[in-house]
Design an enzyme around this catalytic site. Structure first.
Site, PDB file in Angstrom:
ATOM      1  N   CYS A   4       0.795  -1.133  -0.272  1.00 46.76           N
ATOM      2  CA  CYS A   4       0.050   0.055  -0.270  1.00 46.76           C
ATOM      3  C   CYS A   4       0.734   1.610  -0.112  1.00 46.76           C
ATOM      4  CB  CYS A   4      -1.155  -0.146   1.396  1.00 46.76           C
ATOM      5  SG  CYS A   4      -2.527   1.277   0.886  1.00 46.76           S
TER       6      CYS A   4
ATOM      7  N   HIS B 227      -3.700  -5.845   0.805  1.00 46.34           N
ATOM      8  CA  HIS B 227      -3.265  -5.894   2.567  1.00 46.34           C
ATOM      9  C   HIS B 227      -3.844  -7.103   2.921  1.00 46.34           C
ATOM     10  CE1 HIS B 227      -2.038  -2.199   4.375  1.00 46.34           C
ATOM     11  NE2 HIS B 227      -2.953  -1.195   3.199  1.00 46.34           N
TER      12      HIS B 227
END
Length: 506
Positions: free
Chosen positions: A332, A440
């Site tokens: 991310c 994630h």
């Protein structure tokens, strides 16, 4: 009628979240439909529900302990700090606005009606609600507009159990001081105390327990020892604990850069649970010397953390480690930092900034936040330590406000399935020494994790581990161990009695 109990603490990181998960597990084991609830959570560790709503990780793992699917109603307000003074306000799983502390304090009364309605809707569906407070109820400067501690207990009309951490010292002063600062009607809600994180012979506490019970009139329901269980931590302060320092020797060492605004460090719990892996969270350049893999994790303030990397010397250390042939991975915000260029005309107003340049990518921040659970498949051909993961299915979730475009020299790392369409995600260099993704929870996919760890083993000339570690089974065992320990050290029958006797009309 639904029963409820609320855990509040003498401070942050006293163990409320874990003990709340333990109660959820106990009530689940006892055949009760149980749900967790925290009206307002301030955390950078968040997750995504099956319907694309964002909520705190603590309530997600508490729901897992209760054997139910996480529901955003279990955490209607999530605050995600973006700086020392500002936070992103997430209401019922969607971004509402950004506010400073003063503005949010003024805004809180407008949330009470919505929070109560959400709580009551949960209460209609479950036998027991286990509520969790935040920080301490004795924050007297915040009392008049409280919606998460005694203010929430009043809304839910439920009893409170106070949790105190003996490991940090001064436990009896913390108990006495907290109760002394409460109003009488608030003190009357406190039906018991749990002393948490004790090491040593509990007999040494008996005289102190007798005295604190005499001074306060509140019984101590139990003394929980420091437990060797592997459960998620919510607060970044927990990264100072021993288990995140990676002191135990293992075959593979993975260094995770502890960014100032690190988010979703729960991404690495499954990785840390691997029997041959040592995880180390690092903030100093010299700590990178023995890493087999370096990971830049998620960040709630990508450009601020990128500036910190440069100012602290960590950026140079990461680049030097990469030049020495050690792979570097980004997730991310960390993925964004690995690229050539970041264009931010949304959050910071800093415009175009250079990244670390390990991936030939350009990231542009956007107004809309992407929040979704996804299934994905790793690309069919992957280089180096990633080769054994080629073609494997993985699951995870996205939480980001930006789009990253690959340039020449980068290959797609995986393909996501979103809304019936295939969408490319991530980037990897031809030599495999730089790899990034928005996904994630990637390491919760057991086969993928074992494949990449074995890839790191092969780089060191070590034989692969043939057994795949099942993280879901591991978590279930940890919940059961926690429940067993709580039944042994806490008067659970008394907690049942407290809930049954404290029935107020809603």
């Amino acid at each position: 009628m639904t029963q409820a109990v609320m855990l509040q603490g003498t401070a942050s990181d006293v163990g409320k979240s874990v003990l709340a998960a333990g109660l959820c597990r106990i009530f689940y084991q006892d055949g009760l439909r149980t749900a967790p609830f925290k009206s307002q959570n301030m955390a950078l560790n968040s997750g995504i529900t099956s319907d694309g709503k964002e909520m705190g990780r603590a309530q997600i793992f508490q729901a897992e302990a209760a054997g139910i699917t996480p529901d955003v109603r279990m955490n209607p307000v999530l605050l995600k700090p973006t700086s020392d003074r500002q936070a992103q306000v997430v209401l019922m799983g969607k971004v509402a606005t950004n506010m400073d502390a003063v503005s949010y304090h003024d805004y809180k009364p407008r949330l009470r009606e919505q929070i109560l309605a959400v709580y009551n809707s949960l209460a209609q569906e479950y036998d027991v609600i286990v509520l969790e407070g935040a920080g301490s109820p004795a924050e007297i400067n915040l009392r008049d507009r409280d919606i998460v501690n005694m203010g929430m207990a009043e809304m839910a009309q439920c009893p409170v159990i106070l949790v105190a951490d003996i490991d940090r010292g001064g436990v009896f002063a913390a108990i006495y001081g907290t109760l002394a600062l409460l109003h009488k009607q608030e003190r009357d809600r406190v039906k018991g105390v749990i002393i948490n994180k004790f090491r040593g012979d509990v007999a040494l506490l008996y005289s102190g327990i007798e005295q604190i019970e005499s001074l306060t009139g509140v019984p101590v329901l139990g003394v929980m020892p420091w437990l060797d269980v592997d459960l998620e931590d919510e607060d970044g302060v927990a990264l100072q604990n021993d288990k995140y320092r990676g002191n135990a020797p293992r075959d593979i060492t993975i260094a995770i850069v502890q960014l100032p605004h690190i988010s979703n460090f729960t991404d690495f719990n499954a990785l840390a649970a691997q029997p041959d892996v040592r995880i180390r969270y690092i903030r100093r350049p010299e700590a990178l010397t023995d890493a087999d893999l370096v990971i830049l994790p998620g960040s709630k303030n990508t450009l601020s953390d990128l500036a910190w990397l440069r100012e602290s010397g960590m950026a140079d250390a990461v680049l030097q480690t990469h030049r020495q042939g050690v792979p570097v991975m980004g997730i991310c915000g960390g993925y964004q930092m690995l690229g050539d260029t970041i264009v931010d005309e949304v959050e910071s107003g800093l415009g175009t900034q250079p990244g670390l340049g390990l991936l030939n990518t350009i990231t542009r921040f956007a107004q809309d936040k992407i929040t979704t659970q996804v299934n994905a498949t790793m690309s069919g051909e992957l280089p180096s330590w990633l080769a054994a993961a080629a073609g494997l299915p993985v699951r995870g979730y996205e939480i980001h406000m930006g789009e990253t475009v690959l340039q020449e020299g980068c290959c797609t790392a995986m393909t996501l399935q979103k809304n019936g369409c295939s969408v490319a995600d991530g980037a990897v260099t031809a030599d495999g020494l730089a790899f990034g993704t928005y996904l994630h929870g990637l390491f919760d996919s057991d086969a993928f994790t074992r494949a990449v760890v074995n890839g790191l083993r092969a780089r060191k000339g070590l034989a692969p581990w043939e057994t795949t570690f099942c993280y879901a089974e591991h978590k279930a065992r940890q919940f059961d161990l926690l429940a067993e320990a709580m039944r042994q050290h806490i008067d659970i029958d008394k907690i049942y009695t407290i809930m049954q006797q404290h029935q107020e009309p809603v």
